[in-house]
Enzyme design. Structure first.
Site, PDB file in Angstrom:
ATOM      1  N   ASP A 175      43.020  94.640  47.583  1.00 50.67           N
ATOM      2  CA  ASP A 175      43.751  95.210  46.451  1.00 50.67           C
ATOM      3  C   ASP A 175      42.753  96.022  45.640  1.00 50.67           C
ATOM      4  OD1 ASP A 175      45.533  95.553  44.172  1.00 50.67           O
ATOM      5  OD2 ASP A 175      46.613  93.810  44.917  1.00 50.67           O
ATOM      6  N   ALA A 223      51.940  91.872  46.676  1.00 52.66           N
ATOM      7  CA  ALA A 223      51.186  90.893  47.457  1.00 52.66           C
ATOM      8  C   ALA A 223      50.313  91.564  48.503  1.00 52.66           C
ATOM      9  CB  ALA A 223      52.164  89.940  48.147  1.00 52.66           C
ATOM     10  N   LYS A 224      50.658  92.784  48.882  1.00 49.47           N
ATOM     11  CA  LYS A 224      49.898  93.555  49.880  1.00 49.47           C
ATOM     12  C   LYS A 224      49.626  92.739  51.127  1.00 49.47           C
ATOM     13  CE  LYS A 224      48.090  96.640  46.300  1.00 49.47           C
ATOM     14  NZ  LYS A 224      48.456  95.945  45.045  1.00 49.47           N
ATOM     15  N   ARG A 225      50.660  92.073  51.624  1.00 53.38           N
ATOM     16  CA  ARG A 225      50.545  91.255  52.819  1.00 53.38           C
ATOM     17  C   ARG A 225      50.651  92.116  54.074  1.00 53.38           C
ATOM     18  NH1 ARG A 225      49.062  88.352  49.095  1.00 53.38           N
ATOM     19  NH2 ARG A 225      49.721  86.214  48.774  1.00 53.38           N
TER      20      ARG A 225
END
Lengths: 271, 271
Positions: free
Chosen positions: B96, A92-94
């Site tokens: 991303d 999710a690369k939050r």
């Protein structure tokens, strides 16, 4: 899941394969479109075909989010379907200010019960720590990514001579340990795994970039493997789109098994 | 929305207020819980009460994502309800590898039709550029954030003497312009707005951290305002939770109007 349990699974399956469930509605076989939930049906068959040789599944959340509310339902069903002994990663690369990161943590760890989530480090300590407050859950922090943009900031030298990714890996060890943090290091980084291992000898590394992105499994293992393996190597497109017909799951199984056999050799050679 | 249209709205409303729709189901007035969609009902009343003095709305996506599929429906309804001449910001902090960022871009710009999205810079060029391929849409890149973790990486000096956030602001200007990029700079950063303006004199800045986080409007304007205002100052909790009873929207209107009046003075003084 604990680090020891993960390592036990790796030894049992002779595999450190993570399958990326980056399921794109425009790329799945056309015969699935008649299903009520084509995305879940695709994932279900991929999981059935690959679970024997796989120690982790990593859905990239973008693919589900892009479909709106229906996408989140497909994601939840997929997560529920993954066998309990397989590690799950919300890619999710939050990363946000503290109270917001806490909200993301509850969403992915409690509402959806993922084992881990990928987190972007730019906002620093209070954007990462809320994810570390959950027993048995993991933060996978972006370190040295597989894409060309890694050169813009991550790989740039800081005033003290260290590169930004080295600073991220060093500083973040004040927040968590090898028992609840991993780092993303792209398979396209080759010998740079040595630099990462000098800073984080015990941490597991999540390694994308094998296959479509051109990463090298041998170099990854030669420079990146540690005494508990310490690697989860992800393949998405190379496995899930290995075939595009009614036999797509069978083709995926062959591609996954082929990688698992290479991994078996690597474990023999470098563990 | 173009930069000129945004500035026209600011002059017309004598306001550069962005209202943060960080709507938390546990914090909204209890009488709303009987509604079919309490989150949307809350947002609708907040929008009705504040639209006159507001030039932008910024839902933080975490608050909606935390509610699962229902949350995304509330978000879509909220977005549809916001008047067309008000700028909309998806505070998502995404980023991303290229093809995945493209997917996020389509989700937020096409499926949901936000005007802009906040993006994290750590993964570099190919994580940001896909968001810049949409006419009239904006990337709001994290620069110098309002939280304490800004000190870990953003504010650290690089080998060339510049700090990481300065490098982010400089490098990213190779990818987009003041007509499709903004930067996040926290109101808690005071005089540091000077350093940002030295590097990005024309860009709009999205400024969180007024109110609950202790940021200073006067310092923000003194050091951050440019000839087109160049600021969108966000307040969330201070407005949307100004009251907690049946009159919550009225209280929100008072809080928003109070900020707008301070902004009117700032425009008089520094524009």
């Amino acid at each position: 899941m604990t680090r020891q349990e993960l390592f036990t699974n790796i030894k049992k399956k002779r595999s450190f394969l993570c399958v990326g469930l980056d399921t794109d509605i425009t790329k799945i076989p056309s015969h699935l479109h008649k299903e009520q939930d084509p995305i879940f049906e695709f994932n279900k068959q991929i999981i059935d075909a690959t679970a024997d040789v796989t120690v982790a599944y990593k859905p990239n959340i973008a693919f589900y989010e892009a479909l709106g509310p229906k996408g989140w339902e497909s994601l939840q069903k997929t997560l529920d379907y993954i066998p309990n002994d397989i590690f799950t990663i919300a890619d999710a690369k939050r990363g946000d200010i503290g109270n917001t990161s806490a909200l993301y943590a509850r969403a992915f760890f409690e509402a959806m019960s993922f084992d881990s989530i990928t987190v972007a480090p730019y906002m620093g300590r209070d954007s990462v720590k809320p994810f570390l407050q959950f027993d048995g859950k993991w933060v996978i922090l972006l370190g040295l990514t597989s894409n060309e943009g890694f050169a813009d900031f991550q790989n740039e030298p800081m005033a003290d001579g260290k590169k930004l990714f080295e600073k991220v890996i060093t500083t973040s060890q004040q927040w968590g340990s090898a028992d609840n943090m991993m780092y993303v290091v792209g398979a396209t980084r080759g010998e740079m795994f040595k630099e990462v291992r000098a800073l984080a000898p015990e941490h597991f590394l999540l390694v994308p970039g094998i296959g479509a992105q051109g990463g090298d499994l041998e170099a990854t293992c030669k420079y990146g493997m540690n005494s508990q393996c310490g690697l989860l190597v992800n393949s998405a497109r190379g496995i899930i789109y290995a075939g595009n017909g009614v036999d797509f799951a069978e083709k995926a199984k062959l591609a996954a098994t082929d990688l698992q056999q290479q991994m078996d050799e690597m474990l023999e050679k470098y563990l």
